[in-house]
Motif scaffolding. Structure first.
Motif, mmCIF file in Angstrom:
data_model
loop_
_atom_site.group_PDB
_atom_site.id
_atom_site.type_symbol
_atom_site.label_atom_id
_atom_site.label_comp_id
_atom_site.label_asym_id
_atom_site.label_seq_id
_atom_site.Cartn_x
_atom_site.Cartn_y
_atom_site.Cartn_z
ATOM 1 N N THR A 188 -3.801 46.054 65.966
ATOM 2 C CA THR A 188 -3.294 44.683 65.876
ATOM 3 C C THR A 188 -4.356 43.725 66.401
ATOM 4 O O THR A 188 -5.190 44.101 67.223
ATOM 5 C CB THR A 188 -1.994 44.554 66.682
ATOM 6 O OG1 THR A 188 -2.188 45.086 67.993
ATOM 7 C CG2 THR A 188 -0.870 45.313 66.003
ATOM 8 N N PRO A 189 -4.342 42.486 65.911
ATOM 9 C CA PRO A 189 -5.426 41.563 66.271
ATOM 10 C C PRO A 189 -5.324 41.105 67.723
ATOM 11 O O PRO A 189 -4.228 40.960 68.258
ATOM 12 C CB PRO A 189 -5.208 40.387 65.320
ATOM 13 C CG PRO A 189 -3.748 40.410 65.023
ATOM 14 C CD PRO A 189 -3.358 41.860 65.007
ATOM 15 N N LEU A 190 -6.480 40.877 68.341
ATOM 16 C CA LEU A 190 -6.486 40.314 69.693
ATOM 17 C C LEU A 190 -6.565 38.792 69.632
ATOM 18 O O LEU A 190 -5.995 38.102 70.467
ATOM 19 C CB LEU A 190 -7.666 40.865 70.486
ATOM 20 C CG LEU A 190 -7.625 42.373 70.706
ATOM 21 C CD1 LEU A 190 -8.632 42.774 71.753
ATOM 22 C CD2 LEU A 190 -6.241 42.835 71.125
ATOM 23 N N ILE A 191 -7.315 38.306 68.664
ATOM 24 C CA ILE A 191 -7.376 36.856 68.499
ATOM 25 C C ILE A 191 -6.119 36.405 67.766
ATOM 26 O O ILE A 191 -5.753 36.984 66.746
ATOM 27 C CB ILE A 191 -8.624 36.427 67.701
ATOM 28 C CG1 ILE A 191 -9.903 36.848 68.437
ATOM 29 C CG2 ILE A 191 -8.617 34.924 67.463
ATOM 30 C CD1 ILE A 191 -11.180 36.568 67.661
ATOM 31 N N THR A 192 -5.470 35.391 68.309
ATOM 32 C CA THR A 192 -4.245 34.934 67.675
ATOM 33 C C THR A 192 -4.105 33.436 67.855
ATOM 34 O O THR A 192 -4.647 32.857 68.796
ATOM 35 C CB THR A 192 -3.016 35.654 68.277
ATOM 36 O OG1 THR A 192 -1.835 35.157 67.679
ATOM 37 C CG2 THR A 192 -2.927 35.445 69.779
ATOM 38 N N THR A 193 -3.391 32.819 66.935
ATOM 39 C CA THR A 193 -3.033 31.423 67.122
ATOM 40 C C THR A 193 -1.533 31.305 67.398
ATOM 41 O O THR A 193 -1.029 30.203 67.575
ATOM 42 C CB THR A 193 -3.389 30.588 65.867
ATOM 43 O OG1 THR A 193 -2.835 31.236 64.724
ATOM 44 C CG2 THR A 193 -4.884 30.476 65.694
ATOM 45 N N PHE A 251 -11.985 28.623 64.159
ATOM 46 C CA PHE A 251 -10.771 28.902 63.392
ATOM 47 C C PHE A 251 -10.044 27.620 62.983
ATOM 48 O O PHE A 251 -8.967 27.672 62.389
ATOM 49 C CB PHE A 251 -9.831 29.813 64.191
ATOM 50 C CG PHE A 251 -10.418 31.179 64.432
ATOM 51 C CD1 PHE A 251 -10.682 32.022 63.363
ATOM 52 C CD2 PHE A 251 -10.733 31.599 65.708
ATOM 53 C CE1 PHE A 251 -11.238 33.280 63.573
ATOM 54 C CE2 PHE A 251 -11.293 32.853 65.931
ATOM 55 C CZ PHE A 251 -11.549 33.690 64.858
ATOM 56 N N PHE A 275 -5.656 33.440 77.453
ATOM 57 C CA PHE A 275 -6.968 32.804 77.481
ATOM 58 C C PHE A 275 -7.184 32.060 76.173
ATOM 59 O O PHE A 275 -6.925 32.599 75.100
ATOM 60 C CB PHE A 275 -8.075 33.856 77.606
ATOM 61 C CG PHE A 275 -8.178 34.481 78.964
ATOM 62 C CD1 PHE A 275 -8.855 33.840 79.989
ATOM 63 C CD2 PHE A 275 -7.620 35.722 79.207
ATOM 64 C CE1 PHE A 275 -8.969 34.420 81.246
ATOM 65 C CE2 PHE A 275 -7.724 36.314 80.459
ATOM 66 C CZ PHE A 275 -8.394 35.655 81.486
ATOM 67 N N LYS A 276 -7.674 30.829 76.270
ATOM 68 C CA LYS A 276 -8.132 30.132 75.078
ATOM 69 C C LYS A 276 -9.514 30.656 74.736
ATOM 70 O O LYS A 276 -10.311 30.943 75.635
ATOM 71 C CB LYS A 276 -8.242 28.632 75.351
ATOM 72 C CG LYS A 276 -6.941 27.961 75.730
ATOM 73 C CD LYS A 276 -7.230 26.522 76.164
ATOM 74 C CE LYS A 276 -6.062 25.953 76.952
ATOM 75 N NZ LYS A 276 -6.029 26.434 78.363
ATOM 76 N N ILE A 277 -9.815 30.775 73.446
ATOM 77 C CA ILE A 277 -11.191 31.087 73.074
ATOM 78 C C ILE A 277 -11.733 29.964 72.206
ATOM 79 O O ILE A 277 -10.989 29.297 71.479
ATOM 80 C CB ILE A 277 -11.334 32.435 72.331
ATOM 81 C CG1 ILE A 277 -10.627 32.394 70.975
ATOM 82 C CG2 ILE A 277 -10.826 33.588 73.173
ATOM 83 C CD1 ILE A 277 -10.996 33.574 70.111
ATOM 84 N N VAL A 280 -6.816 34.855 73.086
ATOM 85 C CA VAL A 280 -6.774 36.322 73.043
ATOM 86 C C VAL A 280 -5.438 36.734 73.629
ATOM 87 O O VAL A 280 -4.967 36.181 74.614
ATOM 88 C CB VAL A 280 -7.957 37.009 73.758
ATOM 89 C CG1 VAL A 280 -9.216 36.896 72.927
ATOM 90 C CG2 VAL A 280 -8.170 36.487 75.160
ATOM 91 N N ALA A 315 -7.266 28.885 69.344
ATOM 92 C CA ALA A 315 -7.023 30.327 69.262
ATOM 93 C C ALA A 315 -7.029 30.921 70.671
ATOM 94 O O ALA A 315 -7.601 30.342 71.596
ATOM 95 C CB ALA A 315 -8.084 30.994 68.395
#
Lengths: 460, 460
Positions: free
Chosen positions: B158-163, B197, B173-175, B203, B201
């Motif tokens: 599953t993705p770690l980066i998400t919105t 993005f 954490f904001k990236i 994590v 976004a």
């Protein structure tokens, strides 16, 4: 008796004549006046199975209303099928609708474009194509763990959050807990001492440096985890989040490293052939003709080992009008990669690259011009792995880090590994998605990642 | 013949009398006038082996100068040992120094404090304690993969980066790829459309929602990957980066879920007992007396299943002066957890929690007050897993998301899973480090993570 499809497929003979209860989804539903056929799939096995029901069932009319995509519970008996291409079918005695699906359910039993399915990322694993791709992904991941664990490697979870600037901070995502609209300032700059880690932190694109530290304790280690790149690049091979495998091996030179790469790759390919035969057949038929043969051929092949210098000589002597002129001091282009794997009719390890185009931690060869690096070029995949012997000499490593402009203060501990019982050692990295593209024949990285992240695209 | 220590330990008889070549590190070196002893470890096996050399070797004087921490290549013969507590020793015929180590090498053959070793995170896997802990970590990770893969679960990355804002964005954490010192502004706010993005976004701290989407295709899936929390909390159990296992199972109710949790945990514990006997013995002796018995007892135990309501009744009736008064509508405290596992003398599943203290996606029970959630309390570990049946009714889920203030626009796709062939389904999460604390007896999360990240601490 509640069973999974896979249990039946693994022992059809045993189940013939048995009453079973199945729970899963309707992939297709063909209705006739007196009976009907449901293509049923519970997700545990690639192939659908046929459920037959007739108007002797008291809920016949209810059943006929069941739409594609719905979840159902089927009670029935496994019987030998009159059709040649299916080993059995289920004669239903009772079918319960568990979860409805609307007429406009996006995944209908027809061919959808991959672009459309990308927009339905949360539903696409229900299709044949993505059902196959993501099962291969799972099985290939297990193959990698099995290979390394059975060869006494220790699996290391290297950190993703880092303050080390070893790859160049512009290639890494910054992370922060600060409110971007109300940043604390000090002397005209953002006051990062107020951030959670008290300084600028990033999510990283490699576990190699940390992996080496553990290789100096366990001899053989591997990492397998997500990595991040900020590249603003919209191609078929770039994603901003992907998974990497990074083994590091103490007391191992470049030849030993190539032995590991070759053995590991063959193991993983054979494992997928053994564990996903139905998926590979499907991908062979509908995605890449000849896929299975390609994979079998790889397992049976011997990988060529040749220096970058000798590759460039072959390229220069080739009777080809190159778009990019081959050069002893330069990287090789995609067209060169293709040519050289065709030339040797199989995978090729290209070794001993010009040091200026490779990373600072690679061991400089005695010629002072090249490094003990190796890229593995695979027919139909391009560069699948990149590795090197690591510089084990503290002074040489220090000098190289300065030459290449690395911020030494963030990698001093890494360099210290050379002072405290350092040894010759090597490691490589393999992008997991690149392997999957090769294994499945699917040519876009967006289609081998469950929920891909690419520039301006971070949905779900 | 070059061999690894583990190959020898797995077949000592076979190697007795054989000439071998070993490469590894010097853990200790005791010198006498006419001979010397090196405690040698190559990282592939927990125990060190003894190398004996004498002054018949022409490089005797050189060997005597070899310091602790150095890497060496040893040529010698395996002989039965005169000592009772070692199965063999190596009589050296030749010892080469490969990598020196200085007098002030931080890891000396003596007991170092864990605090000191935390500051030497890149060297500490070379100690007995961390050598054991991180091998257990690797083996336990493999056990988890073996359990789920052999039970036909699909491993999903599953993705770690998400919105998606599903957990509350203040916990993530904001990236960003933007330059914090030169943020692009628009209408007085940071212009996030300029970010990679095109929006904020993060994590993420969970793969559950994405996992459920895949469970609706494959029936059984699991995730196993890193997760992040921004908690500014300096305790023995908090880290900002850790690993989680999150299985999701379609057509599975709360009882079925508990079956899986119990079977999986016993499998993993037994697997570690089988694959790390030497490490467990060491940890039993030096870290947690009775560790091995504790683990064996867990495997043999039956887990109790009891509702939160009935637990609170037991707590209320207990003749204990509680610091926190037990309450039917409240969470239970650590002191309660301890009491209840002692009361039942084993692991306890506590089910059916007050809905107000649990997450929005959990299935509300028929009483309208509790949810079909379950926490597993394990003696000596506290809450090891948390899971629930997920709400499968679209309208109820929607209502709950509103009640709990979830931003629906980011989870609409997740809720849609209920419209497209939804079914009863369940899942749980297990923090991998919490399991490791239980398996190793080490009580600080910083000591089971290779390079821990905690507030104001992000070194290496």
């Amino acid at each position: 008796m509640k069973v999974d499809a896979i249990e039946i497929y693994q022992a059809v003979e045993k189940f013939i004549g048995q009453e079973v209860v199945l729970e899963g989804w309707v992939r297709n539903h063909r209705k006739q006046k007196e009976f009907g056929f449901i293509d049923f799939n519970d997700g545990t096995y690639f192939s659908t199975m046929q459920i037959v029901y007739d108007n002797m069932l008291k809920e016949f009319e209810e059943i006929q209303k069941i739409r594609v995509g719905s979840s159902v519970r089927v009670h029935g008996t496994l019987v030998e099928s009159p059709k040649e291409n299916q080993p059995f079918e289920i004669r239903a005695s009772h079918i319960e609708l568990l979860g409805d699906s609307p007429e406009d359910y996006p995944i209908q039993p027809k061919r959808h474009s991959r672009e459309f399915l990308r927009e339905q990322a949360y539903l696409r694993p229900r299709t044949n194509l993505f059902g196959a791709v993501f099962r291969v992904r799972s099985v290939a991941a297990m193959a990698i763990h099995e290979y390394f664990q059975s060869h006494h490697y220790v699996y290391v979870h290297t950190p993703l959050i880092t303050t080390a600037d070893c790859e160049g901070s512009d290639q890494m995502f910054k992370i922060t807990t600060l409110d971007l609209n109300h940043l604390p300032m000090k002397d005209g700059q953002v006051d990062l001492s107020k951030d959670l880690f008290g300084k600028q932190a990033y999510v990283t694109g490699t576990g190699q440096l940390h992996g080496e530290a553990f290789a100096m304790a366990y001899k053989r280690i591997y990492t397998f985890g997500p990595t991040f790149r900020t590249e603003n690049s919209n191609t078929k091979t770039h994603a901003n989040e992907f998974w990497m495998i990074e083994p590091e091996i103490a007391f191992c030179d470049l030849n030993g490293l190539m032995d590991v790469e070759e053995e590991m790759l063959k193991f993983v390919v054979q494992y997928v052939l053994d564990h996903c035969p139905t998926e590979i057949d499907f991908l062979d038929q509908f995605v890449e003709k000849g896929l299975k043969e390609k994979l079998q051929k790889l397992v049976a092949s011997t990988f060529t080992r040749i220096s970058h210098h000798d590759v460039v000589t072959i390229l220069k002597e080739a009777d080809v009008a190159w778009e990019f002129t081959p050069d002893y001091g330069e990287d090789i282009a995609k067209e060169h990669e293709r040519y050289i794997t065709e030339y040797f009719n199989g995978p090729v390890f290209i070794t001993d690259w010009p040091k200026d185009i490779k990373a600072w931690y690679m061991k400089v060869n005695e010629d002072g011009k090249t490094v003990a690096a190796v890229d593995l070029e695979v027919p139909g995949a391009g560069e699948l792995m990149g590795g090197s012997q690591r510089e084990e000499d503290y002074d040489k490593l220090l000098a190289r880090s300065k030459e290449m402009g690395v911020d030494f203060s963030t990698v001093d501990w890494y360099c210290n590994l050379r002072r405290y019982g350092g040894c010759y050692h090597s490691g490589f990295g393999m992008g997991f998605e690149r392997l999957l593209i090769y294994l499945t024949g699917v040519d876009n990285i967006r289609d081998v990642i469950p929920f891909p992240r690419t520039p301006k695209s971070c949905d779900y």
